[in-house]
Enzyme design. Structure first.
Site, PDB file in Angstrom:
ATOM      1  N   LYS A   1      81.984  21.479 -88.085  1.00  0.00           N
ATOM      2  CA  LYS A   1      80.805  20.795 -88.627  1.00  0.00           C
ATOM      3  C   LYS A   1      80.065  20.070 -87.503  1.00  0.00           C
ATOM      4  CE  LYS A   1      79.768  17.719 -92.585  1.00  0.00           C
ATOM      5  NZ  LYS A   1      80.393  16.911 -93.676  1.00  0.00           N
TER       6      LYS A   1
ATOM      7  N   SER B   1      78.452  18.029 -98.226  1.00  0.00           N
ATOM      8  CA  SER B   1      77.608  18.197 -97.071  1.00  0.00           C
ATOM      9  C   SER B   1      78.100  19.230 -96.063  1.00  0.00           C
ATOM     10  CB  SER B   1      77.456  16.850 -96.359  1.00  0.00           C
ATOM     11  OG  SER B   1      78.708  16.399 -95.881  1.00  0.00           O
TER      12      SER B   1
ATOM     13  N   SER C   1      82.632  16.126 -99.778  1.00  0.00           N
ATOM     14  CA  SER C   1      81.931  17.093 -98.925  1.00  0.00           C
ATOM     15  C   SER C   1      82.751  18.226 -98.348  1.00  0.00           C
ATOM     16  CB  SER C   1      81.246  16.368 -97.776  1.00  0.00           C
ATOM     17  OG  SER C   1      80.044  15.830 -98.236  1.00  0.00           O
TER      18      SER C   1
END
Ligand code: GLN
Length: 478
Positions: free
Chosen positions: A67, A142, A166
């Site tokens: 990420k 996310s 997330s």
């Protein structure tokens, strides 16, 4: 082995094939790099330009997608934000470094909601990521870039972070596995902070075994993160195929999610109930438990997380990192204001305002402190429930993947995506999402939660259920 064959392997299978000599370490990386270059889902914010020297160690040759918010030395790390434009950190986040020292090689950085605020990966300076099951829909968020990449077979596995859901929610919406470990079991050093008392890194993988494998190389105390601690036992690769004697608790409060506006879609409910039936067939007992404060968790979360965010994001002033706007007449204060005006997206600004308000004098007691009390109550509810059951099961999200743009105008509708994941985040306990079927042709996630540091129990149960469910994710990799 053909490139297609390589891309079919889970990370654990690739490790085995490389160790057995039937597959070259560079071969796996090259196959994924070629596949990732053809990404049409906007999963990546950065992609390796060449195949690096294969590392050494137990994960040697296995590519890793990470990420965007994990700092990676000399590689852009923007947390999905314009305000960190051009920022290349001088150091690498602890977990990424750990995985690299185990031999994993960095394939890509993945798209995300700005500063991890969102449930759809639409709040990104890099534009939205699409769901490989249906490109008109969101992958969740996310960590949507990580989840979409793994589901689409553009990376064997990926690192995500979970503050309120997330990792679990995008894993659910993309039909893969996502694990949020116990708070403190994994170092947050080098993770660009959102809400420090909640943020936790975890694996996003094709199956439960890969999640366990990645976790073994993540946990542990790191002197650079004072909230990290030694995991009390070895993380084992899961082997369970049965659930004999396992007591599974289903919160009575799932019913009242309707009143909150988080009604469970019929397709999700069907899959969830089928999964509970499978658990019983495997020997588990299913009983109702009560988490009386869980319905207030989302409200508490949306005070605590923005409060911490407003403090964490104060550092972006145009002086030290990333973007700097010109101040009118060279005025410093004006430069700060313009930088933050231009650099932050709308959702981030909303959170900063909410958080600053909740922490302001005169309101602190009424909002922030009360939210903290609710947080304690939520944790106590779980502790009481775990006196009676071993694991708690819920759907991961109330619905399947929704359409791009469908919830962008209505923040509360977006926030409700995390109705079932936020309570575990507030309590700091581990939770995993595994695919448990399709609803309206789209993946549905089952969430299992366990007491703090019971990851082995959680992974074993998830592994047994995964076998019984027999979910086929190949459609997303086509
Ligand atoms: N969707 C939640 C939020 O927007 C959770 C995000 C997360 O876990 N990082 O805050």
């Amino acid at each position: 082995m053909s490139a297609e064959g390589v891309l079919e392997l889970t990370a654990a299978q690739a490790v085995e094939a490389i160790a057995a000599g039937s597959l070259g370490a560079g071969e796996v990386f090259e196959a994924y790099r070629a596949r990732a270059r053809e990404d049409e889902l906007n999963c990546f914010t950065w992609l390796a330009e060449s195949t690096p020297e294969a590392g050494t160690g137990p994960l040697a040759g296995v590519p890793l997608a990470v990420k965007d918010l994990f700092c990676t030395e000399g590689i852009p790390s923007q947390s999905g934000s314009r305000i960190l434009e051009g920022y290349e950190p001088p150091y690498t986040a602890h977990v990424v470094a750990r995985l690299q020292s185990a031999g994993a090689t960095l394939l890509a950085k993945t798209n995300q909601d700005e500063f991890a605020m969102g449930s759809s990966t639409e709040n990104s300076a890099f534009g939205p990521t699409r769901n490989p099951w249906d490109r008109g829909r969101v992958p969740g968020g996310s960590s949507g870039g990580s989840a979409a990449a793994v589901a689409a077979g553009l990376a064997p596995w990926a690192l995500g972070t979970d503050t309120g859901g997330s990792i679990r929610q995008p894993a659910a919406l993309c039909g893969i596995v996502g694990l949020k470990p116990t708070y403190g079991s994994v170092s947050r050093y080098g993770m660009i902070a959102f809400a420090s008392s909640l943020d936790q890194a975890g694996p996003i993988t094709r199956d439960v075994t890969d999640a366990a494998l990645m976790l073994t190389h993540m946990v542990g105390r790191d002197p650079c993160d004072a909230t990290s601690l030694q995991f009390p036992e070895e993380i084992a690769l899961p082997t369970a195929e049965r659930l004999d004697g396992v007591r599974l608790g289903v919160p009575a409060e799932l019913q009242s999610s309707v009143d909150a506006g988080a009604a469970i879609e019929p397709g999700v409910r069907e899959c969830f109930e089928r999964a509970l039936g499978l658990a019983e067939e495997l020997g588990a007992s299913v009983e109702e438990v009560s988490l009386p404060h869980a319905p207030h968790a989302l409200s508490a979360y949306y005070l605590i997380a923005p409060a911490e965010a407003s403090s964490n994001l104060a550092r972006y002033d145009g002086v030290r990192y990333g973007l700097r706007a010109e101040g009118a007449g060279g005025e410093l204060l004006d430069m700060y204001t313009r930088t933050r005006h231009d650099g932050f997206g709308a959702e981030v600004k909303r959170r900063i305002m909410l958080g600053t308000y909740a922490l302001s004098s005169g309101y602190y007691d009424a909002y922030y402190e009360r939210a903290q009390r609710v947080r304690t109550k939520v944790a106590e509810d779980f502790a009481a429930a775990f006196e009676r059951v071993d694991l708690i099961a819920t759907p991961t999200a109330p619905g399947v993947a929704f359409g791009l743009g469908e919830k962008t105008e209505d923040p509360w509708a977006m926030y409700l995506s995390d109705y079932f994941t936020v309570p575990m985040s507030l309590a700091g306990i581990p939770a995993i999402s595994i695919p448990c079927g399709l609803g309206d042709g789209l993946p549905v996630g089952l969430q299992l939660a366990a007491p703090a540091f019971a990851e082995n129990r959680l992974l074993d149960a998830a592994h047994a259920l995964e076998g019984a469910v027999g979910f086929d994710g190949s459609a997303a990799r086509a």
